[in-house]
Design a protein around this motif. Structure first.
Motif, PDB file in Angstrom:
ATOM      1  N   GLY A  11       0.684  -1.260  -0.041  1.00 64.88           N
ATOM      2  CA  GLY A  11      -0.124  -0.101  -0.171  1.00 64.88           C
ATOM      3  C   GLY A  11       0.825   1.230  -0.090  1.00 64.88           C
ATOM      4  O   GLY A  11       1.697   1.609   0.873  1.00 64.88           O
ATOM      5  N   GLY A  16       2.116   3.814   4.187  1.00 67.47           N
ATOM      6  CA  GLY A  16       3.195   3.113   3.631  1.00 67.47           C
ATOM      7  C   GLY A  16       4.147   4.066   3.234  1.00 67.47           C
ATOM      8  O   GLY A  16       5.452   3.452   3.039  1.00 67.47           O
ATOM      9  N   GLU A  34       1.899  -1.550  -4.885  1.00 70.21           N
ATOM     10  CA  GLU A  34       0.801  -0.718  -4.829  1.00 70.21           C
ATOM     11  C   GLU A  34      -0.101  -1.060  -6.058  1.00 70.21           C
ATOM     12  O   GLU A  34       0.398  -1.359  -7.058  1.00 70.21           O
ATOM     13  CB  GLU A  34       0.796   0.925  -5.065  1.00 70.21           C
ATOM     14  N   ALA A  36      -2.905   0.080  -7.176  1.00 71.68           N
ATOM     15  CA  ALA A  36      -3.445   1.212  -8.014  1.00 71.68           C
ATOM     16  C   ALA A  36      -2.251   1.687  -9.211  1.00 71.68           C
ATOM     17  O   ALA A  36      -0.995   1.281  -8.856  1.00 71.68           O
ATOM     18  CB  ALA A  36      -3.903   2.541  -7.361  1.00 71.68           C
ATOM     19  N   GLY A  40      -0.842   7.098  -3.461  1.00 72.42           N
ATOM     20  CA  GLY A  40      -1.209   8.154  -2.736  1.00 72.42           C
ATOM     21  C   GLY A  40      -2.824   8.859  -3.641  1.00 72.42           C
ATOM     22  O   GLY A  40      -2.893   9.932  -3.303  1.00 72.42           O
ATOM     23  N   SER A  46      -7.886  14.521  -0.646  1.00 69.65           N
ATOM     24  CA  SER A  46      -8.063  14.817   0.667  1.00 69.65           C
ATOM     25  C   SER A  46      -8.165  16.230   1.074  1.00 69.65           C
ATOM     26  O   SER A  46      -7.605  17.197   0.188  1.00 69.65           O
ATOM     27  CB  SER A  46      -6.948  14.383   1.763  1.00 69.65           C
ATOM     28  N   GLY A  47      -9.071  16.520   1.993  1.00 70.35           N
ATOM     29  CA  GLY A  47      -9.045  18.066   2.581  1.00 70.35           C
ATOM     30  C   GLY A  47      -9.893  18.961   1.216  1.00 70.35           C
ATOM     31  O   GLY A  47      -9.083  19.979   0.879  1.00 70.35           O
ATOM     32  N   ILE A 132      -1.840  -8.519  -5.956  1.00 71.00           N
ATOM     33  CA  ILE A 132      -1.147  -9.344  -4.889  1.00 71.00           C
ATOM     34  C   ILE A 132      -1.897 -10.858  -4.930  1.00 71.00           C
ATOM     35  O   ILE A 132      -2.901 -10.650  -4.908  1.00 71.00           O
ATOM     36  CB  ILE A 132      -0.950  -9.063  -3.410  1.00 71.00           C
ATOM     37  N   THR A 159      -2.499  -1.014   3.693  1.00 72.34           N
ATOM     38  CA  THR A 159      -3.663  -0.889   2.696  1.00 72.34           C
ATOM     39  C   THR A 159      -4.957  -0.235   2.875  1.00 72.34           C
ATOM     40  O   THR A 159      -5.652  -0.188   2.275  1.00 72.34           O
ATOM     41  CB  THR A 159      -3.870  -2.428   2.125  1.00 72.34           C
ATOM     42  N   GLY A 160      -4.869   0.474   4.088  1.00 67.47           N
ATOM     43  CA  GLY A 160      -6.093   1.340   4.407  1.00 67.47           C
ATOM     44  C   GLY A 160      -7.474   0.633   4.757  1.00 67.47           C
ATOM     45  O   GLY A 160      -7.367  -0.503   5.022  1.00 67.47           O
ATOM     46  N   ILE A 164     -14.589   4.734   0.514  1.00 64.87           N
ATOM     47  CA  ILE A 164     -14.481   5.143  -0.800  1.00 64.87           C
ATOM     48  C   ILE A 164     -14.138   3.762  -1.938  1.00 64.87           C
ATOM     49  O   ILE A 164     -12.975   3.804  -2.257  1.00 64.87           O
ATOM     50  CB  ILE A 164     -13.565   6.400  -1.092  1.00 64.87           C
ATOM     51  N   PHE A 172      -8.528  -6.083   1.935  1.00 60.07           N
ATOM     52  CA  PHE A 172      -7.146  -6.773   1.811  1.00 60.07           C
ATOM     53  C   PHE A 172      -6.429  -6.796   3.116  1.00 60.07           C
ATOM     54  O   PHE A 172      -5.995  -7.841   3.598  1.00 60.07           O
ATOM     55  CB  PHE A 172      -6.258  -6.328   0.603  1.00 60.07           C
ATOM     56  N   ILE A 359      -0.071  -0.790   9.877  1.00 58.87           N
ATOM     57  CA  ILE A 359      -0.054   0.618  10.209  1.00 58.87           C
ATOM     58  C   ILE A 359      -1.308   1.351   9.395  1.00 58.87           C
ATOM     59  O   ILE A 359      -1.754   1.175   8.488  1.00 58.87           O
ATOM     60  CB  ILE A 359       1.256   1.454   9.831  1.00 58.87           C
ATOM     61  N   GLU A 361      -4.736   3.362   8.436  1.00 58.53           N
ATOM     62  CA  GLU A 361      -6.038   3.399   8.869  1.00 58.53           C
ATOM     63  C   GLU A 361      -6.647   1.721   9.011  1.00 58.53           C
ATOM     64  O   GLU A 361      -7.837   1.649   9.442  1.00 58.53           O
ATOM     65  CB  GLU A 361      -6.912   4.021   7.498  1.00 58.53           C
TER      66      GLU A 361
HETATM   67  C1  LIG Z   1     -12.535  12.223   0.525  1.00 57.99           C
HETATM   68  C2  LIG Z   1     -11.401  12.141   1.713  1.00 57.99           C
HETATM   69  C3  LIG Z   1     -11.049  13.224   1.961  1.00 57.99           C
HETATM   70  C4  LIG Z   1     -10.152  13.049   3.293  1.00 57.99           C
HETATM   71  N1  LIG Z   1      -9.485  14.061   3.851  1.00 57.99           N
HETATM   72  C5  LIG Z   1      -8.650  13.969   5.061  1.00 57.99           C
HETATM   73  C6  LIG Z   1      -7.904  15.090   5.393  1.00 57.99           C
HETATM   74  O1  LIG Z   1      -7.991  16.291   4.658  1.00 57.99           O
HETATM   75  N2  LIG Z   1      -7.057  14.993   6.453  1.00 57.99           N
HETATM   76  C7  LIG Z   1      -6.957  13.693   7.153  1.00 57.99           C
HETATM   77  O2  LIG Z   1      -6.180  13.701   8.009  1.00 57.99           O
HETATM   78  N3  LIG Z   1      -7.522  12.624   6.768  1.00 57.99           N
HETATM   79  C8  LIG Z   1      -8.059  12.526   5.501  1.00 57.99           C
HETATM   80  N4  LIG Z   1      -9.018  11.615   4.940  1.00 57.99           N
HETATM   81  C9  LIG Z   1      -8.699  10.350   5.595  1.00 57.99           C
HETATM   82  C10 LIG Z   1      -7.328   9.991   5.093  1.00 57.99           C
HETATM   83  O3  LIG Z   1      -7.087  10.115   3.758  1.00 57.99           O
HETATM   84  C11 LIG Z   1      -7.066   8.451   5.471  1.00 57.99           C
HETATM   85  O4  LIG Z   1      -7.323   8.123   6.800  1.00 57.99           O
HETATM   86  C12 LIG Z   1      -5.503   7.944   5.014  1.00 57.99           C
HETATM   87  O5  LIG Z   1      -5.204   8.403   3.851  1.00 57.99           O
HETATM   88  C13 LIG Z   1      -5.319   6.605   5.559  1.00 57.99           C
HETATM   89  O6  LIG Z   1      -3.730   6.413   5.187  1.00 57.99           O
HETATM   90  P1  LIG Z   1      -3.436   4.936   4.921  1.00 57.99           P
HETATM   91  O7  LIG Z   1      -2.025   5.048   4.217  1.00 57.99           O
HETATM   92  O8  LIG Z   1      -3.655   4.010   5.963  1.00 57.99           O
HETATM   93  O9  LIG Z   1      -4.389   4.390   3.825  1.00 57.99           O
HETATM   94  P2  LIG Z   1      -4.712   4.878   2.326  1.00 57.99           P
HETATM   95  O10 LIG Z   1      -4.216   6.197   1.961  1.00 57.99           O
HETATM   96  O11 LIG Z   1      -6.067   4.636   2.051  1.00 57.99           O
HETATM   97  O12 LIG Z   1      -3.630   4.055   1.508  1.00 57.99           O
HETATM   98  C14 LIG Z   1      -3.991   2.837   1.096  1.00 57.99           C
HETATM   99  C15 LIG Z   1      -3.107   2.122  -0.013  1.00 57.99           C
HETATM  100  O13 LIG Z   1      -3.233   0.840  -0.072  1.00 57.99           O
HETATM  101  C16 LIG Z   1      -3.653   0.362  -1.462  1.00 57.99           C
HETATM  102  N5  LIG Z   1      -4.090  -0.768  -1.530  1.00 57.99           N
HETATM  103  C17 LIG Z   1      -5.287  -1.302  -1.045  1.00 57.99           C
HETATM  104  N6  LIG Z   1      -5.461  -2.607  -1.363  1.00 57.99           N
HETATM  105  C18 LIG Z   1      -4.347  -3.040  -1.759  1.00 57.99           C
HETATM  106  C19 LIG Z   1      -3.800  -4.497  -2.236  1.00 57.99           C
HETATM  107  N7  LIG Z   1      -4.646  -5.382  -2.020  1.00 57.99           N
HETATM  108  N8  LIG Z   1      -2.460  -4.259  -2.775  1.00 57.99           N
HETATM  109  C20 LIG Z   1      -1.598  -3.137  -2.748  1.00 57.99           C
HETATM  110  N9  LIG Z   1      -2.135  -2.159  -2.488  1.00 57.99           N
HETATM  111  C21 LIG Z   1      -3.722  -1.818  -1.995  1.00 57.99           C
HETATM  112  C22 LIG Z   1      -4.647   1.396  -2.040  1.00 57.99           C
HETATM  113  O14 LIG Z   1      -4.695   1.786  -3.279  1.00 57.99           O
HETATM  114  C23 LIG Z   1      -3.755   2.964  -1.101  1.00 57.99           C
HETATM  115  O15 LIG Z   1      -2.977   3.457  -2.167  1.00 57.99           O
HETATM  116  C24 LIG Z   1      -9.819  11.867   4.137  1.00 57.99           C
HETATM  117  C25 LIG Z   1     -10.456  10.654   3.377  1.00 57.99           C
HETATM  118  C26 LIG Z   1     -11.210  10.733   2.304  1.00 57.99           C
HETATM  119  C27 LIG Z   1     -11.898   9.430   1.708  1.00 57.99           C
END
Ligand SMILES: Cc1cc2nc3c(=O)[nH]c(=O)nc-3n(C[C@H](O)[C@H](O)[C@H](O)COP(=O)(O)OP(=O)(O)OC[C@H]3O[C@@H](n4cnc5c(N)ncnc54)[C@H](O)[C@@H]3O)c2cc1C
Length: 388
Positions: A11, A16, A34, A36, A40, A46-47, A132, A159-160, A164, A172, A359, A361
């Motif tokens: 991710g 990541g 990744e 996608a 990112g 975001s925001g 994967i 992987t979050g 959305i 995953f 790590i 979300e």
């Molecule tokens: C519309 C919107 C606006 C937001 N605005 C804000 C803001 O302004 N401020 C704030 O603090 N938070 C904001 N958030 C929340 C914030 O974006 C998330 O909490 C943050 O991105 C989480 O980070 P992460 O790295 O855990 O997950 P993500 O950023 O979701 O990254 C996960 C990554 O893993 C990849 N992935 C998923 N499954 C797989 C797989 N099977 N194999 C390989 N890769 C995979 C995804 O494609 C993605 O790139 C917002 C969320 C949304 C939806």
């Protein structure tokens, strides 16, 4: 083709990328896989496109988790000030919007470009479009994709959450946690608009677009911010915040006129006790259309003092029971996730499966609205990156 590396991160989102930077800086050979076609994506949307990348007033109380103490250690070791240093080093212009929320002046792309540049400088390689197929563990982790195999003694799952799905959210991370026997706190949509039941929808939803400052509370949490009426229910920061704490069939409590005494005017014996006086008074505290609707639906039963007191109480204690939320399609975050009891608070490593880290979300730590979710992504990513 087989890639042998020190740490594999799944991710390329906020957590990541931060993990890859920290581990790369310490000389680890790191790869990020990744799914996608670009890293990112969530950072970019975001925001409102300006990325609220942190909050100056970030503390453990800004997070929701089955274990409220879990996030403390990581948050203390990678603070908003640490991220701001990085942002300033890259000369990214930013501003404080309100309540400590820091946003980019230009666009969220600045934050993503910064993270990608830091990854390159740290020697971390990002592989895009990787589907994967299988993750196994023998003496090390083996991740099989369509065109290559990755072998590493450490595997970081970043992987979050599920929110959305149309921009690529998958289950995953949760599935992988289950595969390795880790417990999950059942995920639910957070920071999401609430849907009113059909009776309240017909009472209020034609006022879609009307907003007012309120105090919304539920389940011990309370927020004083704007509420917005939508075509199906309620949204706006106050409602998004409270939605993370709401559970099905609970009422939410909304004070529609915080700190105001709407009927105080009637304490003056010279004021005529009429509906037009009350309507004019209510319109001073609420948007006119909402004031009129409220009065139409909740007019005092009489002009006695107890009836006026009851009218006043109702304005401060509107308690609709939402029918539900707008769901993961519209949720800004996914609450719940990998049970924090399974992980080291210092390193995010699984207690049961050495070398496996979770790590961002996907972990059962969810920030309030206002930059806290990114701060958790940076802090948990850095905690794992420094331990690899
Ligand atoms: C519309 C919107 C606006 C937001 N605005 C804000 C803001 O302004 N401020 C704030 O603090 N938070 C904001 N958030 C929340 C914030 O974006 C998330 O909490 C943050 O991105 C989480 O980070 P992460 O790295 O855990 O997950 P993500 O950023 O979701 O990254 C996960 C990554 O893993 C990849 N992935 C998923 N499954 C797989 C797989 N099977 N194999 C390989 N890769 C995979 C995804 O494609 C993605 O790139 C917002 C969320 C949304 C939806």
């Amino acid at each position: 083709m087989i890639h042998r590396i020190d740490a594999l991160i799944l991710g390329a989102g906020a957590a990541g990328l931060m993990c890859a930077i920290e581990a790369g800086k310490r000389g680890r050979r790191v790869a990020v896989l990744e799914r996608a076609q670009r890293p990112g994506k969530k950072i970019l949307i975001s925001g409102g496109g300006r990325c609220n990348f942190t909050n100056l007033h970030c503390g453990p109380e800004n997070f929701l988790s089955s274990n409220p103490h879990f996030a403390k250690s990581a948050l203390a070791r990678y603070t908003p000030a640490d991220f701001v240093v990085l942002v300033e080093r890259h000369r990214i212009p930013y501003h404080e919007k309100t309540l400590g929320q820091l946003f980019c002046d230009r666009s969220a792309g600045d934050i993503l470009s910064m993270l990608e540049a830091e990854c390159r400088a740290a020697g971390a390689e990002i592989f895009l479009n990787e589907k994967i197929q299988e993750v196994t563990r023998t003496t090390e982790f083996v991740v099989r994709c369509a065109s290559a195999e990755f072998h590493a003694p450490a595997l970081v799952v970043a992987t979050g959450g599920l929110s959305i799905p149309k921009i690529g959210a998958t289950s995953f991370g949760y599935d992988l946690a289950r595969q390795f026997g880790l417990k999950i706190v059942e995920p639910w949509p957070g920071l999401v608009p609430l849907v009113l039941d059909s009776a309240d929808r017909s009472r209020y939803c034609d006022l879609a677009g009307v907003s007012a400052e309120v105090i919304a509370s539920c389940n011990g949490a309370q927020f004083r911010e704007k509420m917005l009426i939508t075509h199906r229910g309620l949204s706006g920061p106050a409602i998004l915040q409270i939605s993370s704490y709401w559970k099905k069939s609970l009422p939410i409590h909304v004070d529609l006129a915080p700190d105001q005494d709407v009927s105080a005017i009637f304490r003056d014996p010279k004021t005529p006790r009429t509906e037009s006086v009350l309507r004019a008074e209510l319109r001073r505290f609420l948007p006119a259309r909402l004031a009129d609707r409220w009065l139409d639906l909740h007019a005092p039963l009489s002009w006695t003092n107890p009836a006026l007191a009851d009218f006043e109480r109702q304005i401060h204690e509107w308690s609709p029971v939402p029918a539900g939320t707008e769901g993961l399609e519209k949720a800004e975050v996914t609450a719940g996730g990998v049970d924090t009891g399974e992980l080291s608070a210092k390193t995010m490593e699984s207690r049961k499966v050495p070398g496996l880290y979770f790590i961002g979300e996907v972990v059962d730590v969810t920030g309030q609205l206002g930059g806290f979710n990114f701060q958790w992504a940076w802090a948990s990513g850095a905690a794992a990156g420094r331990a690899l």
